[in-house]
Design an enzyme around this catalytic site. Structure first.
Site, PDB file in Angstrom:
ATOM      1  N   HIS A   1       0.855  -1.257   0.018  1.00 25.55           N
ATOM      2  CA  HIS A   1       0.015  -0.177  -0.031  1.00 25.55           C
ATOM      3  C   HIS A   1       0.772   1.372  -0.044  1.00 25.55           C
ATOM      4  O   HIS A   1       0.204   2.623  -0.195  1.00 25.55           O
ATOM      5  CB  HIS A   1      -0.754   0.021   1.135  1.00 25.55           C
ATOM      6  CG  HIS A   1      -2.236   0.433   0.902  1.00 25.55           C
ATOM      7  ND1 HIS A   1      -2.958   0.313  -0.182  1.00 25.55           N
ATOM      8  CD2 HIS A   1      -3.496   0.734   1.724  1.00 25.55           C
ATOM      9  CE1 HIS A   1      -3.997   0.695  -0.301  1.00 25.55           C
ATOM     10  NE2 HIS A   1      -4.540   0.943   1.159  1.00 25.55           N
TER      11      HIS A   1
ATOM     12  N   ASN B   1      -6.745   6.151   4.295  1.00 29.20           N
ATOM     13  CA  ASN B   1      -8.161   6.811   3.805  1.00 29.20           C
ATOM     14  C   ASN B   1      -8.381   8.033   4.226  1.00 29.20           C
ATOM     15  O   ASN B   1      -9.632   8.427   4.148  1.00 29.20           O
ATOM     16  CB  ASN B   1      -9.158   5.466   4.593  1.00 29.20           C
ATOM     17  CG  ASN B   1      -9.127   5.458   6.045  1.00 29.20           C
ATOM     18  OD1 ASN B   1      -8.057   6.094   6.624  1.00 29.20           O
ATOM     19  ND2 ASN B   1      -9.964   4.690   6.318  1.00 29.20           N
TER      20      ASN B   1
ATOM     21  N   ASP C   1      -0.475   2.880  -5.211  1.00 29.82           N
ATOM     22  CA  ASP C   1      -0.332   1.274  -5.671  1.00 29.82           C
ATOM     23  C   ASP C   1      -1.895   1.207  -6.450  1.00 29.82           C
ATOM     24  O   ASP C   1      -2.583   1.796  -6.121  1.00 29.82           O
ATOM     25  CB  ASP C   1      -0.336   0.554  -3.995  1.00 29.82           C
ATOM     26  CG  ASP C   1      -1.725   0.758  -3.331  1.00 29.82           C
ATOM     27  OD1 ASP C   1      -1.636   2.035  -2.871  1.00 29.82           O
ATOM     28  OD2 ASP C   1      -2.449  -0.090  -2.958  1.00 29.82           O
TER      29      ASP C   1
ATOM     30  N   ASN D   1      -9.174   3.712  -1.529  1.00 27.16           N
ATOM     31  CA  ASN D   1      -9.269   4.562  -0.371  1.00 27.16           C
ATOM     32  C   ASN D   1      -8.814   5.685  -0.205  1.00 27.16           C
ATOM     33  O   ASN D   1      -9.320   6.739   0.084  1.00 27.16           O
ATOM     34  CB  ASN D   1      -9.488   3.871   1.105  1.00 27.16           C
ATOM     35  CG  ASN D   1     -10.633   2.695   1.075  1.00 27.16           C
ATOM     36  OD1 ASN D   1     -11.526   2.832   0.525  1.00 27.16           O
ATOM     37  ND2 ASN D   1     -10.215   1.705   2.065  1.00 27.16           N
TER      38      ASN D   1
END
Length: 192
Positions: free
Chosen positions: A21, A69, A94, A115
């Site tokens: 991520h 997020n 990513d 997100n």
């Protein structure tokens, strides 16, 4: 049209530093090292910021310290402060829908369930920013995605991701020098 802000999306802290991520952060770290850019914590933006000078342009380089997020509030804070419009922003992130070893540049589009992108779009009230999509592969099952992106890639995938980031770094002088079409063509022909 010129890029005035480059952002690497990820999660803060050593727990997440090596996870898939954080591929966007890895890109910004490589870019920073390649151009000797120092990043300094800046509480008003909730992240670390620095300046990249290329083609006589000062480009803000930024890594949010918020979680993925909540990235949008940090991106909005720095963009608002420097009066940077969405189409002048490059977000590195990513990308599950691309295999490792592949990076793609594109402007606009949806969030595809990402997100970080979802929050950036919500805060900027626009999807018109540029994206550097860094392939991390898909685990194959939707239910496994959350766990997958928060784990370290195997050695082969790590090598491929780093290779794609290096290719992306190599086209940045053209991309940031208002030669976006050339940069896109070169990146997309190098990584496939």
């Amino acid at each position: 049209m010129s890029i005035k802000l480059i952002v690497g999306l990820g999660n803060p802290g050593s727990k997440y530093a090596e996870t898939r991520h954080n591929a966007g952060v890895w890109f910004v770290e490589r870019l920073r090292q390649a151009h000797n850019v120092m990043l300094y914590p800046d509480n008003k933006f909730q992240g670390s910021a620095g300046k990249l000078n290329l083609h006589s342009n000062n480009i803000d380089v930024f890594i949010p310290s918020t979680y993925m997020n909540e990235s949008g509030q940090s991106v909005l804070a720095i963009a608002h402060f420097y009066k940077i419009l969405p189409h002048e922003i490059l977000i590195a992130h990513d990308e599950l829908d691309l295999p490792t070893g592949v990076a793609r540049l594109k402007q606009g589009g949806g969030h595809a369930g990402h997100n970080g992108l979802r929050d950036v779009i919500a805060h900027l009230h626009s999807p018109d920013f540029w994206r550097l999509r860094i392939g991390i592969n898909h685990p194959g099952v939707k239910e496994d995605v959350a766990d997958y992106v928060l784990h370290t890639p195997n050695k082969s995938d790590q090598h491929n991701i780093e290779s794609a980031i290096d290719h992306a770094i190599s086209v940045m002088p053209d991309f940031l020098g208002n030669e976006q079409s050339l940069a896109v063509q070169n990146l997309h022909s190098k990584t496939s």
